[in-house]
Structure formats: structure tokens, C-alpha cells
Design a protein around this motif. Structure first.
Motif, PDB file in Angstrom:
ATOM      1  N   MET A   1       0.815  -1.223   0.000  1.00  0.00           N
ATOM      2  CA  MET A   1       0.000   0.000   0.000  1.00  0.00           C
ATOM      3  C   MET A   1       0.845   1.267   0.000  1.00  0.00           C
ATOM      4  O   MET A   1       0.425   2.291  -0.546  1.00  0.00           O
ATOM      5  CB  MET A   1      -0.970  -0.015   1.185  1.00  0.00           C
ATOM      6  CG  MET A   1      -2.150  -0.945   0.913  1.00  0.00           C
ATOM      7  SD  MET A   1      -3.176  -1.236   2.341  1.00  0.00           S
ATOM      8  CE  MET A   1      -3.999   0.337   2.482  1.00  0.00           C
ATOM      9  N   VAL A   2       2.047   1.192   0.556  1.00  0.00           N
ATOM     10  CA  VAL A   2       2.921   2.372   0.542  1.00  0.00           C
ATOM     11  C   VAL A   2       3.316   2.709  -0.903  1.00  0.00           C
ATOM     12  O   VAL A   2       3.198   3.854  -1.344  1.00  0.00           O
ATOM     13  CB  VAL A   2       4.194   2.134   1.397  1.00  0.00           C
ATOM     14  CG1 VAL A   2       5.113   3.348   1.317  1.00  0.00           C
ATOM     15  CG2 VAL A   2       3.825   1.833   2.849  1.00  0.00           C
ATOM     16  N   GLY A   3       3.746   1.687  -1.648  1.00  0.00           N
ATOM     17  CA  GLY A   3       4.137   1.916  -3.041  1.00  0.00           C
ATOM     18  C   GLY A   3       2.951   2.317  -3.899  1.00  0.00           C
ATOM     19  O   GLY A   3       3.041   3.229  -4.729  1.00  0.00           O
ATOM     20  N   ALA A   4       1.822   1.637  -3.679  1.00  0.00           N
ATOM     21  CA  ALA A   4       0.624   1.895  -4.491  1.00  0.00           C
ATOM     22  C   ALA A   4       0.097   3.315  -4.265  1.00  0.00           C
ATOM     23  O   ALA A   4      -0.228   4.029  -5.230  1.00  0.00           O
ATOM     24  CB  ALA A   4      -0.456   0.868  -4.151  1.00  0.00           C
ATOM     25  N   SER A   5       0.039   3.744  -3.010  1.00  0.00           N
ATOM     26  CA  SER A   5      -0.526   5.070  -2.744  1.00  0.00           C
ATOM     27  C   SER A   5       0.434   6.166  -3.212  1.00  0.00           C
ATOM     28  O   SER A   5      -0.004   7.200  -3.726  1.00  0.00           O
ATOM     29  CB  SER A   5      -0.882   5.230  -1.264  1.00  0.00           C
ATOM     30  OG  SER A   5       0.243   4.957  -0.467  1.00  0.00           O
ATOM     31  N   THR A   6       1.726   5.921  -3.069  1.00  0.00           N
ATOM     32  CA  THR A   6       2.699   6.907  -3.548  1.00  0.00           C
ATOM     33  C   THR A   6       2.608   7.027  -5.077  1.00  0.00           C
ATOM     34  O   THR A   6       2.581   8.133  -5.628  1.00  0.00           O
ATOM     35  CB  THR A   6       4.136   6.494  -3.154  1.00  0.00           C
ATOM     36  OG1 THR A   6       4.177   6.327  -1.732  1.00  0.00           O
ATOM     37  CG2 THR A   6       5.153   7.534  -3.575  1.00  0.00           C
ATOM     38  N   ALA A   7       2.518   5.874  -5.755  1.00  0.00           N
ATOM     39  CA  ALA A   7       2.426   5.879  -7.223  1.00  0.00           C
ATOM     40  C   ALA A   7       1.179   6.636  -7.676  1.00  0.00           C
ATOM     41  O   ALA A   7       1.244   7.477  -8.581  1.00  0.00           O
ATOM     42  CB  ALA A   7       2.403   4.442  -7.744  1.00  0.00           C
ATOM     43  N   HIS A   8       0.053   6.345  -7.041  1.00  0.00           N
ATOM     44  CA  HIS A   8      -1.183   7.023  -7.451  1.00  0.00           C
ATOM     45  C   HIS A   8      -1.152   8.512  -7.121  1.00  0.00           C
ATOM     46  O   HIS A   8      -1.660   9.335  -7.888  1.00  0.00           O
ATOM     47  CB  HIS A   8      -2.400   6.316  -6.843  1.00  0.00           C
ATOM     48  CG  HIS A   8      -2.938   5.245  -7.745  1.00  0.00           C
ATOM     49  ND1 HIS A   8      -4.049   5.415  -8.545  1.00  0.00           N
ATOM     50  CD2 HIS A   8      -2.465   4.010  -8.019  1.00  0.00           C
ATOM     51  CE1 HIS A   8      -4.260   4.309  -9.259  1.00  0.00           C
ATOM     52  NE2 HIS A   8      -3.302   3.435  -8.948  1.00  0.00           N
ATOM     53  N   GLY A   9      -0.547   8.851  -5.983  1.00  0.00           N
ATOM     54  CA  GLY A   9      -0.432  10.262  -5.611  1.00  0.00           C
ATOM     55  C   GLY A   9       0.407  11.030  -6.612  1.00  0.00           C
ATOM     56  O   GLY A   9       0.006  12.097  -7.097  1.00  0.00           O
ATOM     57  N   LEU A  10       1.564  10.470  -6.964  1.00  0.00           N
ATOM     58  CA  LEU A  10       2.453  11.143  -7.917  1.00  0.00           C
ATOM     59  C   LEU A  10       1.804  11.219  -9.301  1.00  0.00           C
ATOM     60  O   LEU A  10       1.925  12.232  -9.998  1.00  0.00           O
ATOM     61  CB  LEU A  10       3.799  10.404  -8.005  1.00  0.00           C
ATOM     62  CG  LEU A  10       4.699  10.480  -6.765  1.00  0.00           C
ATOM     63  CD1 LEU A  10       5.952   9.622  -6.952  1.00  0.00           C
ATOM     64  CD2 LEU A  10       5.097  11.927  -6.458  1.00  0.00           C
ATOM     65  N   ALA A  11       1.119  10.144  -9.684  1.00  0.00           N
ATOM     66  CA  ALA A  11       0.474  10.127 -11.012  1.00  0.00           C
ATOM     67  C   ALA A  11      -0.587  11.221 -11.108  1.00  0.00           C
ATOM     68  O   ALA A  11      -0.722  11.889 -12.140  1.00  0.00           O
ATOM     69  CB  ALA A  11      -0.136   8.755 -11.278  1.00  0.00           C
ATOM     70  N   ARG A  12      -1.301  11.399 -10.010  1.00  0.00           N
ATOM     71  CA  ARG A  12      -2.321  12.458  -9.989  1.00  0.00           C
ATOM     72  C   ARG A  12      -1.642  13.832 -10.093  1.00  0.00           C
ATOM     73  O   ARG A  12      -2.066  14.693 -10.875  1.00  0.00           O
ATOM     74  CB  ARG A  12      -3.137  12.326  -8.689  1.00  0.00           C
ATOM     75  CG  ARG A  12      -4.153  13.427  -8.429  1.00  0.00           C
ATOM     76  CD  ARG A  12      -5.286  13.409  -9.436  1.00  0.00           C
ATOM     77  NE  ARG A  12      -6.116  12.201  -9.309  1.00  0.00           N
ATOM     78  CZ  ARG A  12      -7.222  12.131  -8.586  1.00  0.00           C
ATOM     79  NH1 ARG A  12      -7.622  13.185  -7.904  1.00  0.00           N
ATOM     80  NH2 ARG A  12      -7.914  11.014  -8.539  1.00  0.00           N
ATOM     81  N   ALA A  13      -0.575  14.008  -9.322  1.00  0.00           N
ATOM     82  CA  ALA A  13       0.119  15.301  -9.315  1.00  0.00           C
ATOM     83  C   ALA A  13       0.740  15.602 -10.674  1.00  0.00           C
ATOM     84  O   ALA A  13       0.704  16.735 -11.152  1.00  0.00           O
ATOM     85  CB  ALA A  13       1.195  15.309  -8.243  1.00  0.00           C
ATOM     86  N   TRP A  14       1.312  14.579 -11.311  1.00  0.00           N
ATOM     87  CA  TRP A  14       2.029  14.793 -12.577  1.00  0.00           C
ATOM     88  C   TRP A  14       1.134  14.596 -13.808  1.00  0.00           C
ATOM     89  O   TRP A  14       1.588  14.742 -14.940  1.00  0.00           O
ATOM     90  CB  TRP A  14       3.224  13.830 -12.680  1.00  0.00           C
ATOM     91  CG  TRP A  14       4.275  14.035 -11.627  1.00  0.00           C
ATOM     92  CD1 TRP A  14       4.465  15.153 -10.860  1.00  0.00           C
ATOM     93  CD2 TRP A  14       5.280  13.091 -11.210  1.00  0.00           C
ATOM     94  NE1 TRP A  14       5.518  14.966 -10.004  1.00  0.00           N
ATOM     95  CE2 TRP A  14       6.061  13.714 -10.199  1.00  0.00           C
ATOM     96  CE3 TRP A  14       5.617  11.802 -11.594  1.00  0.00           C
ATOM     97  CZ2 TRP A  14       7.128  13.083  -9.558  1.00  0.00           C
ATOM     98  CZ3 TRP A  14       6.689  11.170 -10.970  1.00  0.00           C
ATOM     99  CH2 TRP A  14       7.437  11.800  -9.962  1.00  0.00           C
ATOM    100  N   GLN A  15      -0.111  14.188 -13.534  1.00  0.00           N
ATOM    101  CA  GLN A  15      -1.064  13.989 -14.646  1.00  0.00           C
ATOM    102  C   GLN A  15      -0.567  12.958 -15.651  1.00  0.00           C
ATOM    103  O   GLN A  15      -0.560  13.190 -16.862  1.00  0.00           O
ATOM    104  CB  GLN A  15      -1.329  15.327 -15.370  1.00  0.00           C
ATOM    105  CG  GLN A  15      -1.980  16.360 -14.473  1.00  0.00           C
ATOM    106  CD  GLN A  15      -3.470  16.072 -14.273  1.00  0.00           C
ATOM    107  OE1 GLN A  15      -4.239  16.004 -15.211  1.00  0.00           O
ATOM    108  NE2 GLN A  15      -3.864  15.847 -13.022  1.00  0.00           N
ATOM    109  N   VAL A  16      -0.089  11.821 -15.136  1.00  0.00           N
ATOM    110  CA  VAL A  16       0.365  10.746 -16.021  1.00  0.00           C
ATOM    111  C   VAL A  16      -0.360   9.449 -15.654  1.00  0.00           C
ATOM    112  O   VAL A  16      -0.837   9.303 -14.530  1.00  0.00           O
ATOM    113  CB  VAL A  16       1.904  10.516 -15.934  1.00  0.00           C
ATOM    114  CG1 VAL A  16       2.673  11.706 -16.484  1.00  0.00           C
ATOM    115  CG2 VAL A  16       2.328  10.201 -14.494  1.00  0.00           C
ATOM    116  N   PRO A  17      -0.432   8.492 -16.595  1.00  0.00           N
ATOM    117  CA  PRO A  17      -1.072   7.219 -16.281  1.00  0.00           C
ATOM    118  C   PRO A  17      -0.261   6.397 -15.286  1.00  0.00           C
ATOM    119  O   PRO A  17       0.950   6.579 -15.164  1.00  0.00           O
ATOM    120  CB  PRO A  17      -1.144   6.502 -17.632  1.00  0.00           C
ATOM    121  CG  PRO A  17      -0.238   7.218 -18.549  1.00  0.00           C
ATOM    122  CD  PRO A  17      -0.046   8.603 -18.008  1.00  0.00           C
TER     123      PRO A  17
END
Ligand code: ATP
Ligand code: MG
Ligand code: FE
Length: 347
Positions: free
Chosen positions: A89-105
Motif C-alpha cells: 500500500m505504501v508503493g501503491a498510494s505513492t504511485a497514485h499520488g504522484l500520477a495524480r500530481a504529474w497527470q500521467v497514467p
């Protein structure tokens, strides 16, 4: 396509930047070995907390190393499972957070698909189809691989994984965790002729494994030595050698059988135990006799790392795959449930 890969499924925080045209740009790893060593195994809650501490600084580090600015990526891939749920969950939430911030898939990747494809990060890459021997801390599997996502399970361990057997044997020999490399080093001083341990499940057809009996055999042997005259350094080395010989022999026999059964001539060995030098030598010798070849990742990409996740993720992201909704973290997830990407990725 430039992809940030994130691995946090167990006790290694791994990150990497992979470019589909230029290959691996940078990667970094923080191993929690020291944190868990005193407990003799991974403590899940400590693992999750350490991933939280390490992940963002590691990501900053590889962007600096690659000379990229934050957000200079086209997509993010992370390990969605299988593994420790809190750690994932640490990796998953960080990935989704960054993806949202950077507007990437963003895409959740299967950890064992990462291990399986890790040899593709090397200069000489195996062509499909091949048989994969996945030997890690949690898995021992033989898989027929026709392409990315086309996996047929040929056999697997009915009890302990090969790496787990190494780790438990290490503990009996009073060696540190994770035990594989330590058992192997001690085995070098051992006499292979002194003890002969069983080769479990090799006397009958089939491609399944069982390693828990070997562990019991180690314990019994050590107890007998203890009762007879005490266990000295040479005894420990001889036991380590007998154990290692038995595991390697068993793996080699089943790999040969899997190639025979499928008619394939290529073997990929991946996962932590595939770093074992004696296993590599024995596989190479056995396969050369049959005109078959073996491929593996470089040593540091055999165990958990971010590069394999970035690579596997890139192949699927190129084909248009994305997480359809929120982040995913799944503790149990059989490899053969994966399917091929809808379009063939342009490597
Ligand atoms: P999984 O991938 O199944 O979820 P994991 O991620 O914990 O499990 P890996 O990181 O791939 O497993 O591998 C770690 C395992 O590899 C440990 O059990 C370790 O003892 C074993 N190992 C590492 N190096 C060697 C070696 N040289 N010889 C034997 N075993 C080794
Ligand atoms: Mg590990
Ligand atoms: Fe792993």
C-alpha cells in the motif's frame, strides 16, 4: 516512453527509471535487511513504516542521477501484489499520488511478472517462448512463457519456497537473515561427499517441488551430530553443502524435465535464489548437454528491485494498460491469472 517503477512488496524499497528507447536510466534500492535481522525474518509493520521513510528520498535520488526533473516521466508502474499488504500500500498510494500530481497514467504490476521479465534488462535477452524457473523467498514455480502475460503454470512448490528453505536452514546453522548467500558461502568449505540429502519428488513424474522435508533433514542431521560429538565448523559447512546440493540438484532435474515436456530450448531463471552461482553453473552444464540455453538477470536484479517493475510496467503501459480506478494492493495474486496486453507492445 519513460517510466518510473516502484517496488515495495516486502523488505526492499526499489525504484528505477526505464526508457523504452534508451533502457535503464537509473535505479536505487534500500534493503531493510538490518532492520529485520534481529527478528530472523521480515516484520510486516516495520517494513511498511520503513518504506514510508525511504521511498520519496529514493525517488528524488534517481531523478537527480538521471538528470531529470520531477514529473519528467510519461507513466508510473508500481508493484500491486503479491506481497505484504501494508508494504504494497505504501508503493501503491505513492504511485497514485504522484500520477495524480504529474497527470500521467499509472499501472499496478505483478511482482512475479517483474522477476520473470528481469532478464530482459540485460544485453542478451531471451526470446519467447521459454520456460521460467521462478525461485524466490515466497515462490518456486516452473512457468511456460509464450509472451508477456501468456503464462502456464507447469509446477510449483507444495510447501516451502526454495529461498524460504535456504532462510530456514540458515537459521538452523545460526547464520544471519536472509540466509541464501550465507548458506552458499559456508557450503563452499563443505565436503559434498559426506552427507547425501534427499532430492524430494524427483523419483516420480511431475514438475512440483517440496522443500520442507529437506529442512527437517537438516535439523535431524544437526541433532545427530550434536548428540555424537557436538557440531564443529566443518560439520556446519558439510551440512550446508549437502543442503545446497540437494536443492540445486532438484531444481536442475525439474528444469530439464520442464524443457523436455514443453519441447522448448530456452530457460529463464529469476528470483533471489537464481543469484546462486553453483545453481547457475549446474543449470548451464545440464542445459548445454541438451543444446538448450539459460538466461538470468544480473545478480542485483535477481532479488527485489525497482528496475524489473519499471520494465514490466513499461511493456504493459506501452500497450495502453492503465489502472482503471483507485490504487490496487493485493496480498495474493496467482501469476497465471494475468493476461496478455491487448496490443503487442513496441519494445
Ligand atoms: P517473492 O518474490 O516470492 O515475493 P521475495 O521477494 O522475498 O519473495 P526475492 O527477493 O526474490 O524474494 O529473493 C530473496 C530470497 O532469495 C531469500 O530467500 C534469499 O535467501 C534467497 N537468496 C538470495 N541470494 C541467494 C543465493 N546466492 N543462494 C541462495 N538463495 C539466495
Ligand atoms: Mg527481500
Ligand atoms: Fe521478490
Amino acid at each position: 516512453m519513460r517510466v518510473l517503477g516502484i517496488e515495495t512488496s516486502c523488505d526492499e524499497t526499489g525504484v528505477a527509471l526505464f526508457d523504452s528507447e534508451h533502457g535503464l536510466l537509473a535505479d536505487a534500492l534500500h534493503s531493510q535487511t538490518d532492520l529485520h535481522a534481529v527478528y530472523g525474518g521480515v516484520v510486516p509493520e516495520l517494513a511498511s513504516r520503513d518504506h514510508v521513510r525511504r521511498l520519496l528520498p529514493l525517488i528524488e535520488q534517481i531523478f537527480t542521477e538521471a538528470g531529470l526533473r520531477r514529473g519528467d516521466v510519461d507513466a508510473i508502474a508500481y508493484t500491486a501484489g503479491p506481497g505484504l499488504i501494508g508494504a504494497l500500500m505504501v508503493g501503491a498510494s505513492t504511485a497514485h499520488g504522484l500520477a495524480r500530481a504529474w497527470q500521467v497514467p499509472v499501472l499496478g504490476v505483478h511482482h512475479m511478472e517483474g522477476h520473470l521479465l528481469a532478464p530482459m534488462l540485460e544485453e542478451t535477452r531471451p526470446e519467447f517462448p521459454f520456460v521460467a524457473l521462478l525461485v524466490s523467498g515466497g515462490h518456486t514455480q516452473l512457468v511456460e512463457v509464450r509472451g508477456i502475460g501468456c503464462y502456464r503454470l507447469l509446477g510449483e512448490s507444495v510447501d516451502d519456497a526454495a529461498g524460504e528453505a535456504f532462510d530456514k536452514t540458515a537459521r538452523m546453522l545460526e547464520l544471519p537473515y536472509p540466509g541464501g548467500p550465507h548458506v552458499s558461502r559456508l557450503a563452499e568449505q563443505g565436503n559434498p561427499e559426506r552427507f547425501r540429502f534427499p532430492r524430494p519428488m524427483t523419483d516420480r513424474p511431475g514438475l512440483d517441488f517440496s522443500f520442507s522435508g529437506l529442512k527437517t533433514h537438516t535439523l535431524t542431521t544437526l541433532r545427530q551430530l550434536q548428540a555424537a560429538h557436538g557440531v564443529n565448523e566443518q560439520d556446519r559447512a558439510d551440512v550446508a553443502r549437502a543442503f545446497e546440493e540437494a536443492v540445486i540438484d532438484t531444481l536442475v532435474i525439474k528444469c530439464r524435465r520442464a524443457l523436455e515436456q514443453t519441447g522448448l530450448t530456452r530457460l529463464v531463471a529469476a528470483g533471489g535464489v537464481s543469484a546462486n552461482q553453483r545453481l547457475r553453473q549446474r543449470l548451464e552444464a545440464a542445459l548445454a548437454k541438451r543444446g538448450a540455453g539459460v538466461w538470468y538477470p544480473r545478480g542485483r536484479f535477481c532479488t527485489d528491485n525497482g528496475a524489473m517493475i519499471a520494465y514490466a510496467g513499461t511493456q504493459r503501459l506501452l500497450a495502453g494498460e492503465r489502472d482503471p480506478g483507485p490504487m490496487r494492493a493485493v496480498a495474493r495474486w496467482p501469476l497465471h491469472e494475468l493476461t496478455a496486453p491487448l496490443t503487442t507492445p513496441a519494445v
